[in-house]
Design a protein around this motif. Structure first.
Motif, mmCIF file in Angstrom:
data_model
loop_
_atom_site.group_PDB
_atom_site.id
_atom_site.type_symbol
_atom_site.label_atom_id
_atom_site.label_comp_id
_atom_site.label_asym_id
_atom_site.label_seq_id
_atom_site.Cartn_x
_atom_site.Cartn_y
_atom_site.Cartn_z
ATOM 1 N N VAL A 158 0.835 -1.197 0.000
ATOM 2 C CA VAL A 158 0.000 0.000 0.000
ATOM 3 C C VAL A 158 0.875 1.254 0.000
ATOM 4 O O VAL A 158 0.603 2.223 -0.721
ATOM 5 C CB VAL A 158 -0.953 0.006 1.215
ATOM 6 N N ASP A 159 1.937 1.266 0.799
ATOM 7 C CA ASP A 159 2.835 2.421 0.854
ATOM 8 C C ASP A 159 3.497 2.669 -0.504
ATOM 9 O O ASP A 159 3.636 3.822 -0.944
ATOM 10 C CB ASP A 159 3.904 2.217 1.919
ATOM 11 N N GLU A 160 3.926 1.587 -1.159
ATOM 12 C CA GLU A 160 4.566 1.733 -2.465
ATOM 13 C C GLU A 160 3.570 2.244 -3.507
ATOM 14 O O GLU A 160 3.897 3.116 -4.326
ATOM 15 C CB GLU A 160 5.149 0.396 -2.911
ATOM 16 N N ALA A 161 2.352 1.700 -3.476
ATOM 17 C CA ALA A 161 1.322 2.150 -4.415
ATOM 18 C C ALA A 161 0.998 3.620 -4.196
ATOM 19 O O ALA A 161 0.809 4.389 -5.151
ATOM 20 C CB ALA A 161 0.062 1.302 -4.275
ATOM 21 N N LEU A 162 0.937 4.046 -2.929
ATOM 22 C CA LEU A 162 0.667 5.445 -2.614
ATOM 23 C C LEU A 162 1.790 6.330 -3.142
ATOM 24 O O LEU A 162 1.535 7.391 -3.738
ATOM 25 C CB LEU A 162 0.514 5.622 -1.104
ATOM 26 N N ALA A 163 3.044 5.916 -2.939
ATOM 27 C CA ALA A 163 4.189 6.700 -3.403
ATOM 28 C C ALA A 163 4.176 6.823 -4.929
ATOM 29 O O ALA A 163 4.431 7.903 -5.481
ATOM 30 C CB ALA A 163 5.491 6.063 -2.929
ATOM 31 N N VAL A 164 3.873 5.719 -5.618
ATOM 32 C CA VAL A 164 3.809 5.752 -7.082
ATOM 33 C C VAL A 164 2.683 6.671 -7.541
ATOM 34 O O VAL A 164 2.841 7.463 -8.478
ATOM 35 C CB VAL A 164 3.619 4.333 -7.640
ATOM 36 N N ALA A 206 0.981 11.673 -10.020
ATOM 37 C CA ALA A 206 0.148 12.879 -9.950
ATOM 38 C C ALA A 206 0.985 14.132 -10.142
ATOM 39 O O ALA A 206 0.499 15.139 -10.679
ATOM 40 C CB ALA A 206 -0.592 12.928 -8.616
ATOM 41 N N MET A 207 2.242 14.110 -9.719
ATOM 42 C CA MET A 207 3.117 15.264 -9.872
ATOM 43 C C MET A 207 3.470 15.521 -11.338
ATOM 44 O O MET A 207 4.007 16.573 -11.676
ATOM 45 C CB MET A 207 4.391 15.072 -9.049
ATOM 46 N N ALA A 266 1.164 9.144 -17.537
ATOM 47 C CA ALA A 266 1.066 9.079 -16.077
ATOM 48 C C ALA A 266 -0.345 8.713 -15.647
ATOM 49 O O ALA A 266 -0.537 7.950 -14.695
ATOM 50 C CB ALA A 266 1.479 10.418 -15.461
ATOM 51 N N HIS A 267 -1.344 9.240 -16.337
ATOM 52 C CA HIS A 267 -2.740 8.958 -15.982
ATOM 53 C C HIS A 267 -3.065 7.483 -16.188
ATOM 54 O O HIS A 267 -3.650 6.835 -15.312
ATOM 55 C CB HIS A 267 -3.674 9.822 -16.823
ATOM 56 N N THR A 268 -2.680 6.923 -17.341
ATOM 57 C CA THR A 268 -2.969 5.510 -17.592
ATOM 58 C C THR A 268 -2.141 4.607 -16.680
ATOM 59 O O THR A 268 -2.616 3.553 -16.249
ATOM 60 C CB THR A 268 -2.703 5.154 -19.066
ATOM 61 N N ALA A 269 -0.911 5.031 -16.364
ATOM 62 C CA ALA A 269 -0.078 4.231 -15.464
ATOM 63 C C ALA A 269 -0.701 4.177 -14.072
ATOM 64 O O ALA A 269 -0.663 3.131 -13.406
ATOM 65 C CB ALA A 269 1.330 4.817 -15.392
ATOM 66 N N ALA A 270 -1.283 5.289 -13.616
ATOM 67 C CA ALA A 270 -1.923 5.312 -12.293
ATOM 68 C C ALA A 270 -3.089 4.330 -12.247
ATOM 69 O O ALA A 270 -3.307 3.656 -11.233
ATOM 70 C CB ALA A 270 -2.396 6.727 -11.971
ATOM 71 N N LYS A 302 11.562 21.129 -13.279
ATOM 72 C CA LYS A 302 11.821 21.998 -12.128
ATOM 73 C C LYS A 302 10.473 22.543 -11.657
ATOM 74 O O LYS A 302 9.945 23.490 -12.231
ATOM 75 C CB LYS A 302 12.758 23.145 -12.494
ATOM 76 N N GLY A 303 9.926 21.919 -10.622
ATOM 77 C CA GLY A 303 8.608 22.328 -10.166
ATOM 78 C C GLY A 303 7.573 22.115 -11.254
ATOM 79 O O GLY A 303 7.440 21.019 -11.800
ATOM 80 N N GLU A 304 6.852 23.175 -11.606
ATOM 81 C CA GLU A 304 5.864 23.089 -12.673
ATOM 82 C C GLU A 304 6.471 23.290 -14.055
ATOM 83 O O GLU A 304 5.786 23.130 -15.066
ATOM 84 C CB GLU A 304 4.762 24.135 -12.447
ATOM 85 N N ASP A 305 7.742 23.651 -14.118
ATOM 86 C CA ASP A 305 8.403 23.887 -15.404
ATOM 87 C C ASP A 305 9.050 22.609 -15.923
ATOM 88 O O ASP A 305 9.772 21.920 -15.190
ATOM 89 C CB ASP A 305 9.486 24.965 -15.262
ATOM 90 N N TRP A 306 8.791 22.319 -17.177
ATOM 91 C CA TRP A 306 9.420 21.192 -17.843
ATOM 92 C C TRP A 306 10.112 21.708 -19.093
ATOM 93 O O TRP A 306 9.484 22.321 -19.966
ATOM 94 C CB TRP A 306 8.390 20.118 -18.193
ATOM 95 N N TYR A 307 11.423 21.473 -19.158
ATOM 96 C CA TYR A 307 12.229 21.963 -20.267
ATOM 97 C C TYR A 307 12.585 20.815 -21.213
ATOM 98 O O TYR A 307 13.138 19.802 -20.786
ATOM 99 C CB TYR A 307 13.528 22.593 -19.750
ATOM 100 N N LEU A 308 12.269 20.994 -22.490
ATOM 101 C CA LEU A 308 12.722 20.056 -23.506
ATOM 102 C C LEU A 308 14.150 20.423 -23.886
ATOM 103 O O LEU A 308 14.421 21.545 -24.323
ATOM 104 C CB LEU A 308 11.828 20.132 -24.750
ATOM 105 N N VAL A 309 15.070 19.510 -23.677
ATOM 106 C CA VAL A 309 16.454 19.703 -24.097
ATOM 107 C C VAL A 309 16.571 19.144 -25.507
ATOM 108 O O VAL A 309 16.243 17.976 -25.756
ATOM 109 C CB VAL A 309 17.432 18.985 -23.146
ATOM 110 N N ALA A 310 16.997 19.974 -26.451
ATOM 111 C CA ALA A 310 17.006 19.550 -27.853
ATOM 112 C C ALA A 310 18.105 20.265 -28.621
ATOM 113 O O ALA A 310 18.576 21.343 -28.229
ATOM 114 C CB ALA A 310 15.642 19.840 -28.494
ATOM 115 N N TRP A 311 18.506 19.648 -29.723
ATOM 116 C CA TRP A 311 19.414 20.310 -30.648
ATOM 117 C C TRP A 311 18.557 21.158 -31.578
ATOM 118 O O TRP A 311 17.693 20.653 -32.280
ATOM 119 C CB TRP A 311 20.207 19.300 -31.462
#
Length: 232
Positions: free
Chosen positions: A77-83, A88-89, A99-103, A174-183
């Motif tokens: 239960v603890d592992e499922a809660l952590a996942v 959700a993050m 993430a939604h389908t994995a949950a 970084k928090g709510e920011d997601w950076y795509l690293v790309a060439w």
């Protein structure tokens, strides 16, 4: 056998015989249910994203892509809660669809009592977000997974819009920011693109070449970078 256990067992039965096929009738007999119930269960698994295919015809049946599924996982239960909290993050990230389908799949492998307990505990956990920032397009995550070059419309910090052709290399969160690293082919170098500033994305058929990322080339306000795998 309750339905949750049966769904789990159906996946494992198909994994065990893959790439061979099993008819709905044979699966129904194996689990002691009607053909209609077996077909309903298989349809539910397909809708949840499990890679199960039906091949019609007298010699047809159901098969699963064993390479795209995980072997049995026994979550506490603890592992499922952590996942569940971790997934959700990702709710505002380009990975939010997966993430939604994995949950949903994590919940599906738990016994009914454990699933209810994990749900009760999860209801006590909340995420504090600004609420004023649009999420990055999910197509960016798909392009990274597929290893394809993408064309996109990007708005920089000064509000200028440019058309970019980029080769996805990775992500930094970084928090709510997601950076795509790309060439970036326009700038002829490695760049970091904030997801909420990407206006439109089009994945091409071109396979992105292999490149090496040097973190000192990135212009991202960050502290200490921690890898997703291998970090404490």
């Amino acid at each position: 056998m309750n339905r949750t256990d049966r769904l789990y067992a159906l996946v494992e039965e198909l994994r065990a015989v893959a790439p061979a096929r099993r008819s709905a009738r044979r699966l129904a007999e194996h689990f002691g249910v009607s053909v209609r119930t077996a077909e309903r269960d298989l349809r539910s698994l397909q809708e949840a994203g499990v890679p199960i295919w039906a091949e019609p015809g007298r010699t047809g049946g159901y098969t699963i892509d064993a390479r795209a599924t995980l072997p049995p996982l026994g979550f506490s239960v603890d592992e499922a809660l952590a996942v569940a909290i971790g997934l959700a993050m990702l709710g505002r990230s380009p990975f939010r669809g997966a993430a939604h389908t994995a949950a949903r799949k994590v919940t599906a492998v738990l016994h009914d009592d454990d699933a209810r307990r994990a749900a009760r505990l999860a209801s006590r956990v909340h995420l504090l977000e600004s609420g004023d920032r649009p999420p990055g397009p999910t197509a960016l995550a798909q392009a990274l997974t597929h290893g394809r070059v993408v064309r996109m419309r990007y708005r920089d910090a000064a509000g200028r819009d440019t058309d970019r052709t980029v080769e996805p290399l990775g992500y930094i969160g970084k928090g709510e920011d997601w950076y795509l690293v790309a060439w970036c082919r326009l700038r002829d170098g490695v760049r970091a693109f904030r997801g909420d500033r990407v206006i439109a994305v089009e994945e091409t058929d071109e396979v992105a070449p292999q490149r090496v990322v040097h973190l000192d080339e990135l212009d991202i306000p960050h502290g200490v970078l921690r890898p997703v795998l291998g970090g404490d």
